[in-house]
Design a protein around this motif. Structure first.
Motif, PDB file in Angstrom:
ATOM      1  N   GLY A   1      -1.907  14.367 -11.877  1.00 53.67           N
ATOM      2  CA  GLY A   1      -2.334  15.696 -11.435  1.00 53.67           C
ATOM      3  C   GLY A   1      -2.400  16.701 -12.573  1.00 53.67           C
ATOM      4  O   GLY A   1      -3.348  17.489 -12.665  1.00 53.67           O
ATOM      5  N   ILE A   2      -1.412  16.679 -13.464  1.00 54.66           N
ATOM      6  CA  ILE A   2      -1.391  17.606 -14.597  1.00 54.66           C
ATOM      7  C   ILE A   2      -2.553  17.308 -15.550  1.00 54.66           C
ATOM      8  O   ILE A   2      -3.177  18.221 -16.107  1.00 54.66           O
ATOM      9  N   LEU A   3      -2.852  16.014 -15.738  1.00 50.01           N
ATOM     10  CA  LEU A   3      -3.990  15.629 -16.578  1.00 50.01           C
ATOM     11  C   LEU A   3      -5.292  16.184 -16.004  1.00 50.01           C
ATOM     12  O   LEU A   3      -6.151  16.673 -16.747  1.00 50.01           O
ATOM     13  N   CYS A   4      -5.426  16.129 -14.686  1.00 51.19           N
ATOM     14  CA  CYS A   4      -6.615  16.701 -14.042  1.00 51.19           C
ATOM     15  C   CYS A   4      -6.623  18.220 -14.184  1.00 51.19           C
ATOM     16  O   CYS A   4      -7.660  18.822 -14.484  1.00 51.19           O
ATOM     17  N   GLN A   5      -5.440  18.838 -13.984  1.00 49.68           N
ATOM     18  CA  GLN A   5      -5.350  20.295 -13.946  1.00 49.68           C
ATOM     19  C   GLN A   5      -5.649  20.937 -15.297  1.00 49.68           C
ATOM     20  O   GLN A   5      -6.428  21.882 -15.392  1.00 49.68           O
ATOM     21  N   PHE A   6      -5.037  20.402 -16.344  1.00 46.81           N
ATOM     22  CA  PHE A   6      -5.179  21.022 -17.660  1.00 46.81           C
ATOM     23  C   PHE A   6      -6.024  20.190 -18.623  1.00 46.81           C
ATOM     24  O   PHE A   6      -6.140  20.558 -19.801  1.00 46.81           O
ATOM     25  N   GLY A   7      -6.595  19.107 -18.128  1.00 48.01           N
ATOM     26  CA  GLY A   7      -7.489  18.301 -18.944  1.00 48.01           C
ATOM     27  C   GLY A   7      -8.924  18.386 -18.447  1.00 48.01           C
ATOM     28  O   GLY A   7      -9.831  18.833 -19.156  1.00 48.01           O
TER      29      GLY A   7
ATOM     30  N   PHE B   1     -10.181  13.144  -7.453  1.00 47.48           N
ATOM     31  CA  PHE B   1     -10.033  11.996  -6.549  1.00 47.48           C
ATOM     32  C   PHE B   1     -10.257  10.673  -7.291  1.00 47.48           C
ATOM     33  O   PHE B   1      -9.448   9.744  -7.185  1.00 47.48           O
ATOM     34  N   PHE B   2     -11.326  10.600  -8.067  1.00 51.38           N
ATOM     35  CA  PHE B   2     -11.658   9.336  -8.737  1.00 51.38           C
ATOM     36  C   PHE B   2     -10.671   9.003  -9.850  1.00 51.38           C
ATOM     37  O   PHE B   2     -10.321   7.834 -10.043  1.00 51.38           O
ATOM     38  N   LEU B   3     -10.188  10.021 -10.572  1.00 49.93           N
ATOM     39  CA  LEU B   3      -9.216   9.744 -11.626  1.00 49.93           C
ATOM     40  C   LEU B   3      -7.899   9.233 -11.027  1.00 49.93           C
ATOM     41  O   LEU B   3      -7.282   8.304 -11.562  1.00 49.93           O
TER      42      LEU B   3
ATOM     43  N   TRP C   1      -4.591   6.028  -1.273  1.00 47.67           N
ATOM     44  CA  TRP C   1      -5.678   6.882  -0.807  1.00 47.67           C
ATOM     45  C   TRP C   1      -5.187   8.286  -0.469  1.00 47.67           C
ATOM     46  O   TRP C   1      -5.842   9.290  -0.773  1.00 47.67           O
ATOM     47  N   HIS C   2      -4.043   8.385   0.211  1.00 49.51           N
ATOM     48  CA  HIS C   2      -3.586   9.718   0.616  1.00 49.51           C
ATOM     49  C   HIS C   2      -3.109  10.521  -0.595  1.00 49.51           C
ATOM     50  O   HIS C   2      -3.206  11.747  -0.609  1.00 49.51           O
ATOM     51  N   ARG C   3      -2.648   9.856  -1.639  1.00 45.52           N
ATOM     52  CA  ARG C   3      -2.307  10.560  -2.867  1.00 45.52           C
ATOM     53  C   ARG C   3      -3.565  10.970  -3.635  1.00 45.52           C
ATOM     54  O   ARG C   3      -3.572  12.002  -4.309  1.00 45.52           O
ATOM     55  N   CYS C   4      -4.602  10.155  -3.540  1.00 42.11           N
ATOM     56  CA  CYS C   4      -5.878  10.537  -4.157  1.00 42.11           C
ATOM     57  C   CYS C   4      -6.415  11.823  -3.534  1.00 42.11           C
ATOM     58  O   CYS C   4      -6.921  12.700  -4.236  1.00 42.11           O
ATOM     59  N   ARG C   5      -6.299  11.916  -2.222  1.00 35.79           N
ATOM     60  CA  ARG C   5      -6.739  13.143  -1.546  1.00 35.79           C
ATOM     61  C   ARG C   5      -5.902  14.333  -2.013  1.00 35.79           C
ATOM     62  O   ARG C   5      -6.420  15.438  -2.214  1.00 35.79           O
ATOM     63  N   THR C   6      -4.610  14.108  -2.207  1.00 34.48           N
ATOM     64  CA  THR C   6      -3.719  15.179  -2.656  1.00 34.48           C
ATOM     65  C   THR C   6      -4.083  15.654  -4.057  1.00 34.48           C
ATOM     66  O   THR C   6      -4.188  16.862  -4.316  1.00 34.48           O
TER      67      THR C   6
END
Length: 383
Positions: free
Chosen positions: A92-98, A263-265, A273-278
């Motif tokens: 999540g942090i990689l998505c957020q700040f990357g 979602f894809f990362l 799946w439910h963590r991907c949605r999160t």
């Protein structure tokens, strides 16, 4: 030549005394006042200045309340459990700040917006996750503990990561244009708004019942805050709504791409799946109130007229896409998915280990092979 002379006269009469008092008076506006004998000046209008100070104060106080209520939503034991098993938070942090700052930079550069507007786009991309993602994670059968932990961690890390990302991605504009990024004001704003989160976590640990009430108040305050920003900002910066179509296009693409890439990362990283949605919600659902507050407290009135609107545009489209995602998921859940399989999927991905059971010879057998005879959820969802 005569026009140049008149233009020069206009400039002089607006700032310096002149001996042609009659001619000077005839060119003053109706609401002008005469100062220093023959020099005419318009009375200063402090309405916008006062309103701007009021808006900044209200934004700071209400956002502090929202951040405090977010802390009241954090259960310390579950939060520490995710810290001990941080793979979901790391993704999540990689998505957020990357992903999000890079995506904001790419869109601003591709659509060639004004430099100060590009700064607003990148600040939006550098913001941590918003509290609305926690509510949506519940309705999308996501991992609530992971959602809350990701929001908390990204908010705390924003004190360092946000100025760093802004510095890296805005240099292409700040190095060649006369734009000054007030990192000191941004840093002070972040520290001042992260402190309430820490107090909220402590408050939740000490007084959990009262924390639930505060959480509801904070949720309502978040909605009121968006309305106040839209109304007062519309009065203060009326010219900011006359923006180019490129900024609307960026505001549409940005959150949609954030949801999709998050979602894809997460799926590539092997999350359920439910963590991907999160993770998708945490990536696309940015804290637009925080972005608006930082912009309001850090930049001049002239700059705000060009950049104040974008956080509102992003907020509109991030909520619109979130509503579409929620609607599609509820239709899928109601007509196509097996609710029992969704329950088992969530149990398998909880922060605390949960065993999947299968019926064997009238009893139950855990994944570790130990037989149990007490009642629990079976593999087919029955109790």
């Amino acid at each position: 030549m005569q026009e140049d002379h008149l233009r020069e006269s206009d400039i002089l009469t607006s700032a310096f005394p002149t001996t042609q008092s009659t001619w000077n008076f005839s060119h003053c506006s109706e609401n002008a006042t005469i100062c220093k004998g023959t020099s005419c000046l318009k009375p200063t209008d402090d309405f916008n200045k006062v309103l701007s100070v009021i808006l900044s104060t209200v934004l700071t106080v209400m956002l502090a309340l929202v951040m405090f209520s977010m802390g009241c939503n954090v259960e310390l034991k579950k939060f520490l459990g995710h810290i001990r098993r941080p793979w979901g938070i790391i993704v999540g942090i990689l998505c957020q700040f990357g992903i999000m700052p890079l995506l904001g930079f790419t869109l601003a550069f591709a659509f060639n917006v004004l430099p100060i507007q590009a700064v607003a786009v990148i600040i939006m991309g550098c913001c941590p996750g918003g509290t609305s993602s926690n509510i949506l994670a519940y309705w999308l059968d996501g991992d609530m503990d992971l959602s809350i932990s990701m929001t908390t961690c990204s908010t705390l890390l924003a004190m360092g990561m946000m100025p760093l990302c802004i510095f890296v991605y805005t240099r292409i504009w700040t190095d060649f244009d006369s734009i000054y990024i007030p990192y000191d004001s941004i840093g002070i704003s972040l520290v001042a708004l992260v402190i309430p989160v820490s107090f909220g976590i402590f408050f939740k640990h000490q007084w959990p019942r009262i924390a639930k009430i505060i959480l509801k108040i904070g949720s309502i305050s978040g909605g009121i805050l968006i309305v106040i920003i839209a109304v007062v900002g519309g009065i203060l910066y009326q010219s900011s709504w006359t923006i180019t179509p490129e900024l609307w296009i960026i505001g549409t693409i940005f959150p949609a791409a954030g949801y999709s890439l998050g979602f894809f990362l997460a799926r590539i990283a092997g999350q359920s799946w439910h963590r991907c949605r999160t993770v998708a919600l945490e990536t696309g659902m940015q804290n637009s109130q925080l972005c608006t507050t930082i912009v309001q407290l850090s930049f001049s009135q002239e700059q705000l007229a060009l950049m104040f609107t974008f956080p509102l545009i992003y907020s509109i489209f991030q909520l619109s896409f979130a509503a579409i995602i929620l609607g599609v998921y509820q239709i899928y859940k109601r007509y196509f998915a097996d609710g029992k399989s969704i329950l088992i999927e969530k149990n398998q991905g909880e922060s605390e280990p949960v065993s999947t059971y299968a019926t064997i010879n009238g009893g139950f057998k855990t994944e570790e092979g130990k037989e149990e005879n007490h009642t629990t959820v079976t593999a087919n969802g029955k109790v």
